[in-house]
Write an enzyme that holds these catalytic residues in place. Structure first.
Site, short mmCIF file in Angstrom:
data_model
loop_
_atom_site.label_atom_id
_atom_site.label_comp_id
_atom_site.label_asym_id
_atom_site.label_seq_id
_atom_site.Cartn_x
_atom_site.Cartn_y
_atom_site.Cartn_z
N CYS A 260 -16.90 -20.90 29.39
CA CYS A 260 -16.34 -21.50 28.17
C CYS A 260 -15.47 -22.72 28.47
O CYS A 260 -15.55 -23.72 27.77
CB CYS A 260 -15.54 -20.47 27.41
N ASP B 217 -13.26 -13.68 26.63
CA ASP B 217 -13.51 -12.53 25.77
C ASP B 217 -14.81 -11.82 26.13
O ASP B 217 -14.91 -10.61 26.06
CB ASP B 217 -13.57 -12.98 24.31
N CYS C 287 -12.37 -21.56 24.93
CA CYS C 287 -12.56 -20.14 24.65
C CYS C 287 -11.54 -19.65 23.62
O CYS C 287 -10.45 -20.19 23.48
CB CYS C 287 -12.45 -19.33 25.95
N ASP C 288 -11.94 -18.58 22.95
CA ASP C 288 -11.35 -18.15 21.68
C ASP C 288 -9.85 -18.37 21.50
O ASP C 288 -9.41 -18.99 20.56
CB ASP C 288 -11.62 -16.67 21.44
N CYS D 225 -19.25 -19.89 23.32
CA CYS D 225 -20.35 -19.11 22.76
C CYS D 225 -20.98 -19.89 21.60
O CYS D 225 -20.28 -20.47 20.76
CB CYS D 225 -19.85 -17.75 22.31
N GLU E 126 -11.34 -6.26 20.76
CA GLU E 126 -12.49 -6.55 19.90
C GLU E 126 -13.56 -5.48 20.11
O GLU E 126 -13.82 -5.09 21.25
CB GLU E 126 -13.07 -7.93 20.24
N SER F 253 -15.11 -9.34 17.57
CA SER F 253 -15.58 -10.61 18.09
C SER F 253 -16.19 -11.40 16.94
O SER F 253 -16.70 -10.81 15.98
CB SER F 253 -16.64 -10.33 19.16
#
Ligand code: FES
Length: 548
Positions: free
Chosen positions: A43, A75, A116-117, A188, A438, A464
């Site tokens: 990511c 994640d 990333c998240d 993602c 998640e 997620s």
């Protein structure tokens, strides 16, 4: 007075000389470049390179760049393991790291490179605290993989596990898919949490529209990153501080983007946290109200067929902004870090002829909303339903209760969960988990077994962005704090009614009072270190699960 000219800062100068800086460079505006690079995930793998491009842009515009790094947690790599407890915690740590670097080194401006998240909301939280001119650079999506003639993403990978469990896929096929699903660096590859928050950065006005859409490995990314360095210098000259940009109107526009693009449930947590850092009042129910008024406009996975690459090719977030502006859903009186107006962004959008990714608001991809906020006897302080564009529905079913993600996953894989059940997974909240894991392994298993539309999942954990199905998370108060979810027993009836906005536990009050008297808080699985520190300070998911 600059470090170069202040007699008392001679010791500081000596360290800057040691790094190769000249007096002239010390007199220029210093731009901190926060990168969330780690070599542990695809990511954020491009961030070091991007930081170099941004630095060149800063220098070209007359500034002095200074790069620094934060941690980041993958994640996907931690999903379904105890490591996932670190994910949401990392949001706070990354925000704190950027804030501390900004406070310590007193940058004149900043660029935050995120991917990333958790890195995106973390940077947005930090820049709200620091209030120095800052540009967000979203590093970009991964390309989709190709497998047996179709585009695939990490979503296919997780659902393959469920299909494997019921014998619809062989292990050889799962392994082959794993080799093809993720072809290179990037986040993602559809409207999961990272891309949702990347779009949020655009609609908040803190990232230049169009840059984040460019995939991580596309040739165009390096030039765009250099331009971001120049934008940071212009933002410094214009004193475009986050407090001028991050207004209630900008927050509203970002919420509209989450709804219109079928965004991740995690956006609810993050928007609450960002609003709090910016000193803007935002209640969880207001997010539900926006989602009720805004249909899903983009046909992106997980609620549609397309990937983030398709969105970029179709016209990107600028095209989405044009559609939303035409429909009167955006507030125009906002400031953007690159100096453009929303009208200019909409006018600059280039729509690909015949594209089918970004629909019209009046003929949307899905007529209903992305998310819904429910309250009721099972969630007095609220919870989040991933509506995914479904029409309103009412469901009742018997509860199947599990006290951890792992025990639930094992039960599903053993075939113990069947159509009509309401699976309740608890003690996975911010404090109880700790870290609010998640539940992708569970949702993937349910979808893979064909139960995604017939089993309802209710949890005080979260999901997620990849998750889909009938999923309700962020139930508050969480079980660890004695919320009603702690009192549910196998076989109790749980009712969901989206038109009424309710999630209820249909058990008599006197029975619940009896259960409450007998309830004892179980020990947390982690009682030491950073997770224990987090658990002791984190607040409710309904307030964004923040630690201050
Ligand atoms: Fe990093 Fe999905 S796991 S963006």
């Amino acid at each position: 007075m600059s470090i170069a000219d202040d007699p008392t800062r001679a010791p500081a100068r000596s360290h800057l000389y040691a790094m190769g800086l000249t007096d002239d460079e010390m007199r220029r505006p210093v731009v901190g470049i926060a990168s969330t690079w780690t070599g542990t995930m695809p990511c954020n793998l491009t961030h070091r390179t991007l930081a170099g491009h941004v630095a060149r842009g800063v220098e070209r515009a007359g500034g002095t760049p200074m790069e620094f790094n934060t941690i980041a947690v993958s994640d996907n790599l931690t999903m379904g393991t105890p490591g996932m407890r670190a994910s949401l915690v990392s949001r706070e740590l990354i925000a704190d790291s950027i804030e501390l670097m900004g406070r310590a080194h007193r940058f004149d401006a900043m660029v935050c490179i995120v991917g990333c998240d958790k890195t995106v909301p973390a940077a947005l939280m930090a820049l709200a605290r620091l209030d120095i001119p800052t540009v967000v650079l979203y590093s970009g999506t991964m390309m989709p993989g190709r497998w047996r003639g179709r585009d695939v993403t990490i979503q296919d990978m997780w659902e393959a596990l469920g299909e494997r469990a019921v014998g619809r896929m062989s292990q050889e096929d799962v392994d082959d898919l794993a080799r093809h699903a993720c072809p290179g660096a990037g986040t993602c590859a559809a409207q999961y949490t990272a891309n949702t928050m990347g779009s949020v950065a655009d609609f908040l006005g803190l990232a230049p529209f169009g840059v984040g859409d460019i995939p991580a490995v596309a040739d165009e990314k390096s030039g765009a990153a250099e331009a971001v360095g120049e934008v940071a210098m212009r933002a410094y000259a214009a004193d475009a501080r986050p407090s001028r940009i991050l207004t209630a109107d900008a927050l509203h526009n970002a919420l509209v983007s989450v709804a219109a693009m079928g965004g991740s449930t995690n956006a609810v947590l993050h928007m609450l946290a960002i609003a709090r850092e910016a000193g803007l009042p935002l209640r969880i129910d207001e997010i539900g109200e926006v989602c009720r008024q805004v249909p899903i406009v983009t046909a992106l996975k997980p609620s549609g067929p397309h990937t983030a690459l398709d969105l970029w090719r179709a016209g990107g977030t600028s095209l989405v902004a044009r559609r939303l502006l035409e429909a009167g859903l955006l507030r125009e009186d906002v400031v953007m870090v690159d100096g453009r107006s929303l009208r200019q962004v909409a006018a600059d959008a280039v729509e690909a002829p015949g594209q089918r990714v970004v629909a019209d608001v009046f003929e949307p991809a899905k007529p209903a909303g992305a998310l819904a906020i429910l309250r009721g006897t099972l969630a007095p302080d609220g919870c989040v339903l991933k509506l995914g564009g479904r029409a309103d529905f009412r469901r009742e079913g018997p509860a199947r209760v599990y006290d951890s993600e792992e025990s639930c996953f094992d039960a599903i894989q053993a075939g113990a969960v069947t159509q009509g059940d309401v699976v309740v997974v608890r003690y996975e909240g911010p404090a109880g988990g700790p870290g609010m894991r998640e539940m992708l392994s569970i949702t993937g298993a349910l979808v893979g077994r064909g139960l995604g539309d017939s089993v309802t999942l209710v949890t005080d954990g979260r999901f997620s962005g990849v998750s889909h199905g009938l999923v309700i998370g962020h139930v508050a108060p969480e079980a660890h704090h004695g919320g009603p979810i702690a009192l549910v027993r196998d076989g109790d009836t749980v009712a969901v009614d989206t038109s009424a906005g309710t999630l209820d536990l249909l058990v008599a009050d006197d029975e619940l009072a009896e259960r409450r008297r007998a309830w004892r808080r179980p020990e947390r699985p982690v009682e030491r270190g950073v997770l224990a520190k987090y658990a002791a300070t984190v607040g409710s998911a309904s307030d964004g699960a923040v630690t201050v």
